[in-house]
Design an enzyme around this catalytic site. Structure first.
Site, PDB file in Angstrom:
ATOM      1  N   GLU A 175      -8.342 -10.706 -37.148  1.00  0.00           N
ATOM      2  CA  GLU A 175      -7.597 -10.217 -35.981  1.00  0.00           C
ATOM      3  C   GLU A 175      -6.994  -8.823 -36.169  1.00  0.00           C
ATOM      4  O   GLU A 175      -6.946  -8.035 -35.238  1.00  0.00           O
ATOM      5  CB  GLU A 175      -6.503 -11.209 -35.583  1.00  0.00           C
ATOM      6  CG  GLU A 175      -7.041 -12.559 -35.112  1.00  0.00           C
ATOM      7  CD  GLU A 175      -8.050 -12.446 -33.960  1.00  0.00           C
ATOM      8  OE1 GLU A 175      -8.139 -11.376 -33.334  1.00  0.00           O
ATOM      9  OE2 GLU A 175      -8.755 -13.437 -33.712  1.00  0.00           O
TER      10      GLU A 175
ATOM     11  N   HIS B 259     -12.441  -5.370 -28.518  1.00  0.00           N
ATOM     12  CA  HIS B 259     -11.831  -6.262 -29.505  1.00  0.00           C
ATOM     13  C   HIS B 259     -12.825  -7.359 -29.917  1.00  0.00           C
ATOM     14  O   HIS B 259     -13.041  -7.603 -31.103  1.00  0.00           O
ATOM     15  CB  HIS B 259     -10.558  -6.884 -28.907  1.00  0.00           C
ATOM     16  CG  HIS B 259      -9.821  -7.789 -29.843  1.00  0.00           C
ATOM     17  ND1 HIS B 259      -8.677  -7.387 -30.513  1.00  0.00           N
ATOM     18  CD2 HIS B 259     -10.059  -9.063 -30.224  1.00  0.00           C
ATOM     19  CE1 HIS B 259      -8.251  -8.391 -31.265  1.00  0.00           C
ATOM     20  NE2 HIS B 259      -9.075  -9.433 -31.103  1.00  0.00           N
ATOM     21  N   GLU B 260     -13.421  -7.993 -28.924  1.00  0.00           N
ATOM     22  CA  GLU B 260     -14.336  -9.104 -29.228  1.00  0.00           C
ATOM     23  C   GLU B 260     -15.607  -8.600 -29.904  1.00  0.00           C
ATOM     24  O   GLU B 260     -16.149  -9.258 -30.788  1.00  0.00           O
ATOM     25  CB  GLU B 260     -14.677  -9.891 -27.954  1.00  0.00           C
ATOM     26  CG  GLU B 260     -13.467 -10.461 -27.193  1.00  0.00           C
ATOM     27  CD  GLU B 260     -12.516 -11.264 -28.057  1.00  0.00           C
ATOM     28  OE1 GLU B 260     -12.947 -11.798 -29.099  1.00  0.00           O
ATOM     29  OE2 GLU B 260     -11.318 -11.348 -27.717  1.00  0.00           O
TER      30      GLU B 260
ATOM     31  N   HIS C 160     -15.225  -8.206 -33.574  1.00  0.00           N
ATOM     32  CA  HIS C 160     -15.303  -9.450 -34.357  1.00  0.00           C
ATOM     33  C   HIS C 160     -16.700  -9.723 -34.895  1.00  0.00           C
ATOM     34  O   HIS C 160     -16.862 -10.510 -35.823  1.00  0.00           O
ATOM     35  CB  HIS C 160     -14.839 -10.640 -33.520  1.00  0.00           C
ATOM     36  CG  HIS C 160     -13.344 -10.804 -33.487  1.00  0.00           C
ATOM     37  ND1 HIS C 160     -12.582 -10.791 -34.629  1.00  0.00           N
ATOM     38  CD2 HIS C 160     -12.491 -10.995 -32.446  1.00  0.00           C
ATOM     39  CE1 HIS C 160     -11.302 -10.973 -34.289  1.00  0.00           C
ATOM     40  NE2 HIS C 160     -11.220 -11.087 -32.972  1.00  0.00           N
TER      41      HIS C 160
END
Ligand SMILES: [Zn+2]
Length: 860
Positions: A539, A516-517, A520
Site C-alpha cells: 500500500e 494506484h491499482e 499494485h
C-alpha cells in the site's frame, strides 16, 4: 528463531483451539513447510438461486522445504533469495509431524476423525450445514480407520486453510491413469502398491517441475490429471479455520498423495464472496477482498509462501459474464448439457428458458502467485467499448526517453524467481506500453464508464510503464463493482475492481485511483509481502506511485505543476495521518507489528496475522500513509532520477518473489552507498518508520514545508475570503447581501478538499455561506472525496435542506460513508440520527460485514 524451530506441527492444533473467531488475529493454518501446493485446478458450478458454488478442486503438491531430501533450497521453497533461515531449515531432516494428536483432541472435546463408515458419510452434508464452524467432522473412507489412538497418531496430517465450506469428499487422484502420462515417468515398473504410489508422486513431481517453455503441455496435463479417476478416499476433518487430511499409515509428506481432489460447496454466508445485486438490480457474486481471503471459496494454502498457479472452469447461466484472475481473456463455451427434452407430438421443446442455458468459462495463470490473490466476479456485466477509435494511445517513442540504457541492459539479465514464462525476459512484452484491457460495468453505468474511465486506462498504463518498465501481467480487466464494495479499488492479477465512487466529478479521482491499482501489479502482486503484516510494502508503494504515474499520465502537465499537486497531496495525507494517529490504538499504528520476528513462521509453516481480523484496522490508512511518506522522504534524499532507476532495478531483481522490508532497504542503501553518510541506515529507517507508533520523527521536521506550496497558499487565501463572507453574512443578515462582489478562484479537486476541511474547523458557518459555497463550486457534481467533506459540513451545521446529499452519499458511496454515520450520531440530533438509521436500514443487508459491524457499533 530457535523458539520457532522448537514449536512443531502441534501448534496447528493449539492454534485452532485457542483461536476465538470473534477475536482480531487471523490464523494461517496450512503446513506449507511439509507440503507445498504448486497448482490448483478448480471446476465449479455457480448457482445464483441457492447462492452456492459447488464443485471440485484438485491440488498438486511438492514436499515442502522441511521435507526435501538433500535440502535443495532452490526448488521453489525459498522465494526470497535473501532468506538465509529458509535455506538452513530446508536442509533439516523431515520429521513425521503429528505426534500425540489424540491427547489433544480428547482434552478439548475435538472429535476429529470420528468413525463414519462408507455409505453414511453424507449424513452431515445433507442439509448443507456441514460447517467448519460447528466443528463437525466428515469423513470419507473406504476403510474403517477410526482407531486414531493406535494407528492414526503417527500419520502425516495435511492442513489446508478453509472456512465456511462444506467438504463432501477427499480422494487421491490416480494420475497414472492418464493416457500418455508415461512420458513423465522414468521407470514404468508397477509391481506393487507402494511402487504405484511412488509412481503417481513421481508423475506429479515431473509435471510440476516441467520447464517454463513447456507451460502449454503442463496445463494440458494438469487438466487431464484433474479429470483422472480417484484411487482411494482420504480421511478428513474440518475445524473452524482448516481442513485436515490424512491417509492411513502414511507418515511422511513425501509418501502422501501429491494430487488430491476435494469435493466441496460454499455457503451463502461464507465470507470470501459477496452475493448481491449490481447497480442495475441484477444478481452478481464477487470476491470482495475479505480479510479471510479465499478460504471460504476453496480450500487452499493461504501463507503467501505457497505461490502456485491455477486454472479454473466455471459454469453458470448464460446471462452471466465470468471475470477472473486469468491471463487469457476467456470466451465462454456453450455446454452440451444433458437436459430433459420433452417430445410432444413430434415437437421438441426445451423445458427451460434460454437464459438457463449454461456457459462454461475457462481461465488460467502461468505465473505462480499466493492463493489470496485469486479473484472472481460473476454478474450481468456489460463490456464498455470505445465508440470511435479516437483515443490517443501514445507511441513508444514518446516515453523511451525516460529509460536509461541501464534499463535495457537489465532486461537481458535472468530472473530470480522460480521458472515461469516471464514477461521480463520477453523483449516484445517489455516494450509494450499498454497491455490489452477491457472494461466491464453494470448496464446503467456503461455511459459514465465510457465517458470517464475508458480513455484513462491507456494513459495510466503507459505512465506506469514509463516509470517502472515491463508490465508484470499480460492483460487487464477493469470492473465497476457493486455499490457495497468496501473500498475505492482493489487490484488482483489481471483484474482491477473500481468503486462507482470514482466515476463522479472529473477524471481526477478516477485517474489517481486507477494509477494506484495499476501500481499494485508491481508492488503487491509481482512483488509480494512475505509477511502479511507488512502491508506497507504493497500500500505504501501504490500510494507513492499513484502520484508519480498520475503526473506522467496528465500529458500536458508541466513539471512544476505536477510537483505542486504532489505537495498538496502530501499535505492532505499528512493531515489524515495526524488525525488517525490521534484517534487510533497505538498498536495499530506500527507498520511492522512483529518487529524483528517479521516473516517467521512455525516449524510447519503456520503463523498468525496480528490484527488480521480487526474491523477497525480495515478502515485505517496508516500503512498507506506512513509507507508513502517513507518512500517519498527516501526519494527526496536520493534524488528522483536515481530513485526511479533504483526502483526499476529492484523490480527486475524481486519480481515473482516475496520480500520483507529489509530486502528493499538493504538493496537501496547498497545501491547508493554515498547516502550512508547522510545518516541513512537500515536500522535507523526501521526504528523511525517501521517499528514505532505515532508520527515518524523525520516526518515531523518535513511537514511544515507543504504549507508553503503555491496550491496550498491559494486555498488558504480562499478560506480567508470565505470566513470574511461568513462574518459579513452574519452581521448583516437582514440587509441586502453583497457576496457577489467576492471573486473566488477556481480550485482543483484536491484544493477543494483542503478548503472544505479548513472550513470544517470553523465553529459556525451560516446558512447563506453554505448555500453560496455549494453554488460556487457546484459541490453536488464534484468527486466523492469532495462531496464527503461537503456532507460533513452539512452534518456539522445541520443544513437540513441538503440532507438529501447525505442520503445519496451513504447509498452510492458506501466505500467512504462509514464515518459519516458516526458524525450523524455524534451531534445527538434527532433528525440526523433518524437519517442515519434510515440509510443503514436501506443498505445494511448489502453492506460488507466489516463496514456493517463498524456502523452498527456507531448506531446502536
Ligand atoms: Zn522474471
Amino acid at each position: 528463531m530457535t523458539e520457532n524451530l522448537q514449536s512443531c506441527c502441534l501448534a496447528n492444533w493449539k492454534m485452532e483451539m485457542e483461536l476465538d473467531p470473534a477475536k482480531d488475529d487471523l490464523p494461517l493454518m496450512a503446513n506449507t513447510r511439509h507440503m507445498l501446493v504448486k497448482h490448483y485446478v478448480l471446476d465449479l458450478d455457480v448457482d445464483f438461486k441457492s447462492q452456492v458454488i459447488e464443485g471440485t478442486i484438485v491440488l498438486f503438491f511438492e514436499p515442502g522445504s522441511r521435507c526435501k531430501k538433500g535440502g535443495s533450497a532452490g526448488e521453489g521453497a525459498c522465494l526470497s533469495q535473501s532468506d538465509e533461515t529458509c535455506k538452513i531449515r530446508a536442509s533439516e531432516p523431515c520429521h513425521s509431524p503429528v505426534t500425540n494428536v489424540s491427547a489433544r483432541s480428547s482434552k478439548t472435546g475435538y472429535n476429529d476423525f470420528a468413525v463414519c463408515a462408507k455409505g453414511e458419510k453424507d449424513t452431515s452434508d445433507k442439509n448443507g450445514n456441514h460447517s467448519n464452524g460447528e466443528q463437525a467432522s466428515g469423513i470419507s473412507s473406504s476403510k474403517n480407520c477410526c482407531d486414531i489412538e493406535n494407528h492414526g497418531s503417527e500419520d502425516f496430517l495435511l492442513v489446508l486453510d478453509c472456512c465456511d465450506l462444506s467438504v463432501l469428499k477427499v480422494e487421491e487422484v490416480d494420475v497414472a491413469a492418464v493416457p500418455g502420462i508415461e512420458k513423465f515417468t522414468r521407470s514404468a515398473k508397477l509391481t506393487d502398491a507402494e511402487e504405484l504410489r511412488n509412481l503417481r508422486n513421481q508423475i506429479v513431481h515431473e509435471l510440476v517441475t516441467l520447464p517454463a517453455d513447456r507451460w502449454r503441455e503442463q496445463l494440458y496435463y494438469y487438466t487431464r490429471c484433474s479429470q483422472a479417476p480417484g484411487c482411494g478416499e482420504l480421511l478428513f476433518s474440518t475445524g473452524t479455520w482448516s481442513l485436515m487430511i490424512r491417509k492411513a499409515e502414511v507418515q511422511a509428506p513425501r509418501d502422501f498423495p501429491h494430487a488430491i481432489r476435494i469435493w466441496y460447496k460454499t455457503k451463502p454466508e461464507g465470507r470470501s464472496v459477496t452475493w448481491t445485486t449490481d447497480q442495475s438490480s441484477r444478481p452478481c457474486v464477487y470476491t470482495m477482498g475479505s480479510p479471510i481471503n479465499n478460504r471460504a471459496l476453496f480450500p487452499c494454502q493461504e501463507p503467501p509462501v505457497a505461490m502456485s498457479t491455477w486454472q479454473t472452469t466455471v459454469r453458470t447461466a448464460s446471462c452471466f459474464v465470468v471475470l477472473m484472475s486469468g491471463e487469457n481473456s476467456a470466451e465462454p463455451a456453450q455446454l452440451q448439457e444433458e437436459r430433459e427434452i420433452k417430445v410432444q407430438g413430434g415437437q421438441v421443446t426445451c423445458p427451460r428458458p434460454c437464459s438457463w442455458c449454461l456457459l462454461s468459462w475457462y481461465y488460467y495463470v502461468t505465473m505462480p502467485m499466493p492463493a489470496s490473490t485469486f479473484t472472481i466476479a460473476i454478474g450481468c456485466w456489460t463490456e464498455v467499448k470505445q465508440e470511435s477509435h479516437t483515443a490517443d494511445v501514445r507511441t513508444n517513442n514518446e516515453f523511451s526517453s525516460l529509460f536509461s540504457r541501464a534499463d535495457l541492459r537489465l532486461i537481458e539479465g535472468s530472473c530470480g524467481h522460480v521458472a515461469y514464462p516471464c514477461r521480463f525476459q520477453n523483449p516484445a512484452a517489455s516494450s509494450q506500453l499498454v497491455i490489452p484491457h477491457r472494461v466491464f460495468a453494470p448496464w446503467c453505468l456503461k455511459d459514465r464508464c465510457a465517458e470517464i474511465l475508458l480513455e484513462l486506462i491507456p494513459q495510466c498504463l503507459s505512465a506506469a510503464h514509463a516509470t517502472l518498465g515491463t508490465h508484470p501481467f499480460s492483460r487487464l480487466d477493469v470492473l465497476i463493482v457493486p455499490s457495497n464494495f468496501s473500498s475505492l479499488g482493489m487490484a488482483s492479477p489481471h483484474i482491477i475492481f473500481l468503486s462507482q465512487s470514482v466515476l463522479t466529478g472529473g477524471s481526477h479521482l478516477c485517474g489517481t485511483r486507477l494509477c494506484h491499482e495499476i501500481a499494485h501489479a508491481w508492488f503487491g502482486l509481482a512483488i509480494g509481502a512475505r509477511d502479511w503484516t507488512e502491508e506497507w510494502i504493497s500500500e505504501g508503494f501504490a500510494t507513492y506511485l499513484e502520484d508519480v504515474f498520475w503526473a506522467v499520465a496528465q500529458q500536458q502537465l508541466p513539471h512544476d505543476e505536477a510537483r505542486e499537486q504532489q505537495e498538496l497531496k502530501a499535505l492532505l495525507r499528512w493531515r489524515r495521518l495526524r488525525d488517525e494517529v490521534q484517534n487510533s490504538e497505538e498498536e495499530l499504528q506500527v507498520l511492522r507489528p512483529n518487529k524483528e520476528n517479521t516473516g517467521e513462521v512455525s516449524e510447519s509453516g503456520t503463523c498468525i496475522i496480528k490484527h488480521g481480523l480487526n474491523a477497525e484496522k480495515i478502515f485505517m490508512q496508516v500503512h498507506y500513509l506512513k509507507g508513502y511518506f517513507l518512500l517519498q522522504s527516501l526519494a527526496k534524499r536520493i534524488g528522483e532520477a536515481t530513485y526511479f532507476e533504483f526502483l526499476r532495478k529492484f523490480v527486475q531483481k524481486f519480481h515473482g518473489q516475496l520480500i520483507l522490508s529489509q530486502d528493499f532497504l538493504y538493496m537501496l542503501l547498497e545501491d547508493i552507498p554515498e547516502q550512508k553518510g547522510y545518516g541513512l541506515s537500515v536500522e535507523n529507517i526501521i526504528r523511525a518508520w517501521l517499528d514505532t507508533s505515532g508520527i515518524p520523527k523525520p516526518l515531523l521536521e518535513e511537514c511544515q514545508t507543504w504549507d508553503q506550496c503555491r496550491l496550498v497558499r491559494q486555498v488558504n487565501d480562499e478560506v480567508t475570503k470565505w470566513i470574511q463572507v461568513n462574518q459579513r453574512a452574519r452581521k448583516r443578515s437582514k440587509r441586502k447581501r453583497r457576496q457577489d462582489e467576492v471573486a473566488f478562484q477556481k480550485l482543483l479537486p484536491d484544493q477543494l478538499v483542503l478548503l472544505l476541511e479548513s472550513l470544517l474547523e470553523e465553529k459556525t458557518l451560516c446558512l447563506r455561506t453554505l448555500q453560496c459555497l455549494e453554488k460556487t463550486y457546484h459541490l453536488d457534481e464534484q468527486d466523492s472525496e469532495v462531496r464527503h467533506r461537503w456532507c460533513e459540513l452539512v452534518v456539522k451545521h445541520k443544513y437540513t435542506t441538503r440532507y438529501a446529499d447525505i442520503e445519496k452519499f451513504l447509498k452510492e458511496d458506501q466505500a467512504m460513508g462509514v464515518y459519516l454515520y458516526g458524525e450523524l450520531m455524534v451531534n445527538e440530533d434527532a433528525k440526523q440520527q433518524e437519517l442515519a438509521y434510515k440509510c443503514f436500514a436501506a443498505t445494511q443487508k448489502q453492506m460488507d460485514v466489516s463496514s456493517a459491524k463498524v456502523v452498527a457499533e456507531m448506531l446502536f
